[in-house]
Enzyme design. Structure first.
Site, PDB file in Angstrom:
ATOM      1  N   SER A  45       0.867  -1.181   0.220  1.00 18.53           N
ATOM      2  CA  SER A  45       0.025   0.080   0.003  1.00 18.53           C
ATOM      3  C   SER A  45       1.033   1.326   0.638  1.00 18.53           C
ATOM      4  CB  SER A  45      -1.164   0.199   1.430  1.00 18.53           C
ATOM      5  OG  SER A  45      -0.582  -0.336   2.274  1.00 18.53           O
ATOM      6  N   GLU A  46       1.771   1.283   0.416  1.00 15.00           N
ATOM      7  CA  GLU A  46       2.929   1.953   0.390  1.00 15.00           C
ATOM      8  C   GLU A  46       3.748   1.926   0.579  1.00 15.00           C
ATOM      9  OE1 GLU A  46      -0.507   5.200   1.072  1.00 15.00           O
ATOM     10  OE2 GLU A  46       0.521   3.478   2.026  1.00 15.00           O
ATOM     11  N   THR A  47       5.105   2.690  -0.109  1.00 11.33           N
ATOM     12  CA  THR A  47       6.906   2.303  -0.302  1.00 11.33           C
ATOM     13  C   THR A  47       7.337   3.816   0.478  1.00 11.33           C
ATOM     14  OG1 THR A  47       6.921   0.663  -1.965  1.00 11.33           O
ATOM     15  CG2 THR A  47       8.891   1.500  -1.071  1.00 11.33           C
TER      16      THR A  47
END
Length: 287
Positions: A45-47
């Protein structure tokens, strides 16, 4: 070029629970295109990408860092779980010597401090305003079908729509919702909404005593469902604090992975969001 990468599960003390984030501490900024390619490759979902602000600092000695967050498809303005994970990388793997770290972000300066178990984030509060159900009927139909709802609110700053289920609902109704991300994406193209929170009142009298439950869907940002979303709780915290008459709350996000968040709404218009982090992977990206 070699880029260190860590994967950590945020808002949990167990591996494979909570919300996974990839974190890359960088000695130098990357080409803009490369941030997106790495985030797409990680497919979480996020890096998050951490860079030094002061060239004289190190990841061990510094107190202020630049932080950016990318979904597999876009850069975002605010992300809670990847901020929590970034602080954990600096404290646990880079052995940062300071009790509090400050990240410079698209949403301003965000401080993260150590606590006995986990970390506390100092985040902006984004309370929503009540809206007419009919203005968002297509989104509501995709999310809950013909089930009744109690209230609809919108946080214009974050473009997060909040749908509250009636207090008579069981938690199982929230956990059993099956949301088609393509249908949800197609339900609104106005740009007013970039994510949808579904929430309901909790069971504070039952152990461990959650004050409210939620789920979060954001296909407009390339995230069909975010397992445990810190930024959604900048909206939820303000809403439920007023409804429950409480400053301190314990929240649970009811995704299949699940995660716990400790919240404290402050008098200065901000919110403390606390949680634990579990590291599950350490590696190197070779380019």
């Amino acid at each position: 070029m070699e880029i260190p990468v860590y994967t950590l599960d945020a808002f949990t003390n167990l591996p494979f629970k909570g919300n996974p984030a990839a974190v890359c501490p960088l000695l130098h900024e990357l080409n803009e295109d490369l941030y997106h390619k790495i985030a797409a490759e990680m497919n979480l979902s996020e890096t998050a990408f951490i860079t030094l602000i002061n060239p004289a600092d190190t990841f061990t000695s510094g107190t202020r860092f630049r932080l950016r967050w990318f979904t597999p498809t876009t850069e975002v303005d605010l992300c809670g779980h990847a901020t929590l994970a970034s602080a954990a990388v600096l404290f646990q793997y880079k052995n940062n010597v300071n009790p509090t770290l400050v990240f410079e972000t698209r949403s301003g300066a965000l401080a993260v401090s150590k606590k006995k178990e986990g970390y506390i984030m100092d985040f902006p509060l984004n309370p929503p305003t009540k809206e007419d159900h009919n203005d968002f009927k297509d989104i509501i139909e995709v999310i809950v079908g013909n089930r009744p709802i109690q209230e609809v609110c919108l946080s214009r700053d974050t473009k997060k729509l909040m749908i509250r289920l009636p207090d008579s609902c069981e938690r199982s109704l929230l956990t059993s919702l099956k949301v088609d991300p393509v249908a949800l994406l197609n339900s609104d193209s106005s740009g007013r909404v970039r994510g949808v929170i579904v929430t309901m009142k909790g069971s504070p009298d039952c152990k461990p005593g959650f004050d409210f439950y939620s789920r979060y869907f954001a296909p407009w940002c390339g995230i069909p469902e975010d397992p445990v979303c810190g930024s959604a709780h900048t909206v939820l915290g303000g809403y439920w604090s007023k409804k429950l008459g409480k400053k301190k709350m314990l929240a649970y996000q009811c995704s299949s992975r699940g995660g716990e968040l400790e919240l404290e709404v402050r008098d200065d218009g901000r919110i403390n969001i606390a949680g634990e982090v579990t590291a599950v992977l350490q590696g190197v990206i070779r380019l």
